[in-house]
Design a protein around this motif. Sequence first.
Motif: not given
Length: 236
Positions: A39, A155, A174, A197, A199
């Motif tokens: 992340i 995620l 995510a 998030m 990623v």
Amino acid sequence: PMPPLPEGQPPGGVEEHASREALRERARARGATDRCVGIHALEVYTPRHAAYAKQLEDEHGVPGKYTDGLLMEAYCGPDWDEDPVSMALTVVSRLLWRNNIRHTDIGMIQVGSESLLDASKSIKSNLMALFEAHGVTDIQGTDQYNACYGGTAALLNCFNWVQSASWDGRWALAVATDIADAPPQYRFMVGAAATAMLVGPDGPLELQRERVSHILDRWDFYKPVGWHEMAPVVDG
């Protein structure tokens, strides 16, 4: 509404890994199985209305249950002008803005929720409104509709995409967004929030590959179709 994304210096956030070209170069330099995924940035939104957990304990006559037992500080709730889609739009637009991420550099969006507004399409489809204005439509992903596990699944799906040979060098997003309601005896389960998030490879917060799942079919938490309220039927 957010102003157009600037061409110059970002307000902060991700640094040298922000360009799509740099990500692709890293992908070429190592195989998919050797790629460390993590992340890079995290955005959180909570509604503007909140009640302190200590005050709710006093009101409900359960001292220490929320603060000491559940480690809660406050409970947030939406107003009439907020819903899971609006909260998701907020966290995604803020994350892109604050980290100077261009809309063309997003290749995957996965959303976790149990609060759909439209049963005919995903919240991810709603989020595409942020990208259409920039001529961006080539973004994979959809919703993970499931209580509690939906955000985790979103995620992990982003992780799997960046880890795979199908990854094209773009970022994955995510998103977890939800409004939780509950029967009167479970008021400590009430709340609302959204997170986004970013990623990609070599993130500061690395996601470990090892994982274990334990999923069973149970009826202790049930939302029948056409139920008269958002709160579930709880037995347990």
